[in-house]
Design an enzyme around this catalytic site. Structure first.
Site, PDB file in Angstrom:
ATOM      1  N   ARG A   1      -1.774  -6.678   5.307  1.00 29.58           N
ATOM      2  CA  ARG A   1      -2.243  -5.306   5.114  1.00 29.58           C
ATOM      3  C   ARG A   1      -2.510  -5.020   3.623  1.00 29.58           C
ATOM      4  O   ARG A   1      -3.658  -4.995   3.196  1.00 29.58           O
ATOM      5  CB  ARG A   1      -1.215  -4.320   5.720  1.00 29.58           C
ATOM      6  CG  ARG A   1      -1.746  -2.901   5.904  1.00 29.58           C
ATOM      7  CD  ARG A   1      -1.776  -2.070   4.639  1.00 29.58           C
ATOM      8  NE  ARG A   1      -0.465  -1.871   4.027  1.00 29.58           N
ATOM      9  CZ  ARG A   1      -0.300  -1.345   2.826  1.00 29.58           C
ATOM     10  NH1 ARG A   1      -1.340  -0.960   2.105  1.00 29.58           N
ATOM     11  NH2 ARG A   1       0.913  -1.220   2.290  1.00 29.58           N
ATOM     12  N   ASP A   2      -1.472  -4.846   2.847  1.00 34.43           N
ATOM     13  CA  ASP A   2      -1.664  -4.554   1.423  1.00 34.43           C
ATOM     14  C   ASP A   2      -2.413  -5.709   0.762  1.00 34.43           C
ATOM     15  O   ASP A   2      -3.230  -5.511  -0.140  1.00 34.43           O
ATOM     16  CB  ASP A   2      -0.299  -4.346   0.759  1.00 34.43           C
ATOM     17  CG  ASP A   2      -0.336  -3.396  -0.430  1.00 34.43           C
ATOM     18  OD1 ASP A   2      -1.425  -3.205  -0.981  1.00 34.43           O
ATOM     19  OD2 ASP A   2       0.715  -2.864  -0.806  1.00 34.43           O
TER      20      ASP A   2
ATOM     21  N   HIS B   1       8.921  -1.576  -3.325  1.00 30.45           N
ATOM     22  CA  HIS B   1       7.556  -2.061  -3.053  1.00 30.45           C
ATOM     23  C   HIS B   1       6.849  -2.136  -4.417  1.00 30.45           C
ATOM     24  O   HIS B   1       6.210  -1.191  -4.852  1.00 30.45           O
ATOM     25  CB  HIS B   1       6.873  -1.072  -2.108  1.00 30.45           C
ATOM     26  CG  HIS B   1       5.449  -1.393  -1.773  1.00 30.45           C
ATOM     27  ND1 HIS B   1       5.052  -1.872  -0.540  1.00 30.45           N
ATOM     28  CD2 HIS B   1       4.313  -1.287  -2.494  1.00 30.45           C
ATOM     29  CE1 HIS B   1       3.747  -2.031  -0.522  1.00 30.45           C
ATOM     30  NE2 HIS B   1       3.268  -1.679  -1.699  1.00 30.45           N
TER      31      HIS B   1
ATOM     32  N   HIS C   1       4.250  -3.720  -7.154  1.00 30.62           N
ATOM     33  CA  HIS C   1       3.077  -4.530  -7.475  1.00 30.62           C
ATOM     34  C   HIS C   1       3.308  -5.172  -8.846  1.00 30.62           C
ATOM     35  O   HIS C   1       4.122  -4.689  -9.634  1.00 30.62           O
ATOM     36  CB  HIS C   1       1.815  -3.649  -7.464  1.00 30.62           C
ATOM     37  CG  HIS C   1       1.391  -3.293  -6.063  1.00 30.62           C
ATOM     38  ND1 HIS C   1       0.308  -3.887  -5.452  1.00 30.62           N
ATOM     39  CD2 HIS C   1       1.909  -2.437  -5.156  1.00 30.62           C
ATOM     40  CE1 HIS C   1       0.181  -3.392  -4.230  1.00 30.62           C
ATOM     41  NE2 HIS C   1       1.134  -2.511  -4.016  1.00 30.62           N
TER      42      HIS C   1
ATOM     43  N   CYS D   1      -4.541  -2.131  -4.604  1.00 27.39           N
ATOM     44  CA  CYS D   1      -4.823  -0.891  -3.884  1.00 27.39           C
ATOM     45  C   CYS D   1      -6.254  -0.446  -4.164  1.00 27.39           C
ATOM     46  O   CYS D   1      -6.662  -0.351  -5.323  1.00 27.39           O
ATOM     47  CB  CYS D   1      -3.855   0.200  -4.308  1.00 27.39           C
ATOM     48  SG  CYS D   1      -4.170   1.766  -3.472  1.00 27.39           S
TER      49      CYS D   1
ATOM     50  N   ASN E   1       1.064  -7.104  -4.519  1.00 30.10           N
ATOM     51  CA  ASN E   1       2.530  -7.000  -4.514  1.00 30.10           C
ATOM     52  C   ASN E   1       3.093  -8.248  -5.164  1.00 30.10           C
ATOM     53  O   ASN E   1       2.455  -9.299  -5.194  1.00 30.10           O
ATOM     54  CB  ASN E   1       3.064  -6.975  -3.077  1.00 30.10           C
ATOM     55  CG  ASN E   1       2.744  -5.694  -2.367  1.00 30.10           C
ATOM     56  OD1 ASN E   1       1.823  -5.654  -1.592  1.00 30.10           O
ATOM     57  ND2 ASN E   1       3.497  -4.662  -2.622  1.00 30.10           N
TER      58      ASN E   1
END
Ligand code: HMG
Ligand code: MG
Length: 305
Positions: free
Chosen positions: A15-16, A208, A210, A241, A250
């Site tokens: 996802r990310d 979370h 990055h 993002c 991440n």
């Protein structure tokens, strides 16, 4: 404070990791294979898809097909990002085990990311969380920009705490604290976490981070000392993002696993399998592997290394 004995990893690569992948849409079959491979490494929680507007995030437009293509491994939670009720309905039909809502500690970022204010985002989540509860689906909450915002700059820890508490009171079981643009440093991360933990129990918080400025592992070490037991990370450090220009992925799952092994912390995840999966997906995407540990452990066949 002593380190935890165990840490739960929430895997972000599908996802990310893929949501901001430049170039052509990653084939659905590749996404499915990535998730199946990740599930085979011992990871127990994989954020598999995102039921957001495909106009906003084209790479996630095949979320329904991705979920349908999975070979579900018992014991693995396959979760999905859902910004509104429409997204939740899609996630329910697709059989997501868990969903996640996302707001931020910055008004400007929230506007750019989900086209509303923080307050409006919380109002939007109320019926979503209610509906999810009726379906027996747990809801995770993200708070973005907890250590800095690309539009607003400095973020007050009190604001992170306020939004986190609001999401918990609305029914989220866990809050994932996002350093969306990876600008944090360890003492700042500690101070932010202390402020949030005064409002939300530490056992309901996740990190979370990055890795844009290369600080994510140092920041994780700092928050592990504070009592964090859940870490979001992305195999091969994939990601970024779409609404935070310049933000890199991440922290790499491989790098987190190596750090945790060195600290004697259990995860139940096989580092070598994750390294192999990271090399495989970077080869598929034709991009550099962002994990230092993966590069050090060799067998890097990604094309531009
Ligand atoms: P909007 O344009 O204000 O929405 O977008 P709307 O309700 O006015 O609807 C406009 C159109 O979008 C309509 O279609 C809707 O049907 C459609 P049209 O009539 O024009 O054809 N639509 C949808 N389609 C599919 N799925 C949906 C959906 N909702 C509406 N769920 C919206 C508002 C929230 C939808 C939009 O802003 C959006 O999708 N944003 C997503 C942004 C995003 O995915 N960002 C990346 C994830 S967040 C992140 O990465 C941070 C995190 O990792 C933590 C961290 O690092 O900090 C979590
Ligand atoms: Mg993120």
């Amino acid at each position: 404070m002593a380190f935890p004995e165990q840490v739960r990893i929430v895997e972000m690569a599908p996802r990310d990791g893929l949501q901001n992948e430049p170039g052509p849409i990653v084939p659905t079959a590749t996404k499915v294979e990535l998730i199946d491979r990740l599930a085979a490494t011992g990871l127990r929680h994989i954020e598999a898809a995102s039921f957001v507007s495909p106009k906003w995030v084209p790479q996630m437009g095949d979320a329904t097909d991705v979920m349908a293509g999975l070979t579900r491994k018992p014991g693995v939670v396959y979760s999905a990002l859902t910004p509104n009720l429409q997204g939740l309905e899609g996630a329910i039909i697709a059989g997501a085990d868990e969903v996640a809502v996302f707001s931020a500690a910055s008004e400007a970022f929230t506007q750019k990311n989900i086209n509303c204010s923080i307050g409006e985002s919380l109002e939007r989540f109320a019926p979503l969380i209610e509906r999810a509860r009726k379906e027996g689906i747990r809801v995770r909450g993200y708070v973005s920009t907890v250590l800095g915002c690309p539009y607003q700059g400095e973020i007050a820890p009190a604001e992170v705490a306020r939004v986190s508490r609001a999401l918990i009171e609305m029914g989220c079981y866990e809050i994932s604290l996002g350093d969306t643009i990876g600008v944090g440093t360890p003492l700042k991360a500690k101070r932010m976490l202390e402020a949030v933990a005064a409002e939300v129990p530490m056992g309901q918080l996740a990190a979370h981070f990055h890795d844009t400025y290369g600080q994510a592992l140092a920041n994780l070490y700092a928050v592990l000392e504070e009592g964090i037991k859940v870490i979001d990370s992305s195999t091969a450090g994939l990601g970024g993002c779409p609404y935070a220009r310049g933000a890199s992925g991440n922290v790499a799952t491989e790098d987190v696993l190596y750090l945790l092994q060195g600290l004697g912390i259990e995860t139940g995840v096989d580092l070598e399998s994750v390294v192999a999966t990271g090399h495989w997906i970077t080869q598929q995407l034709g991009r550099h592997n962002g994990s230092k540990v993966a590069l050090a452990m060799g067998d890097n066949r990604s094309c531009d290394s």
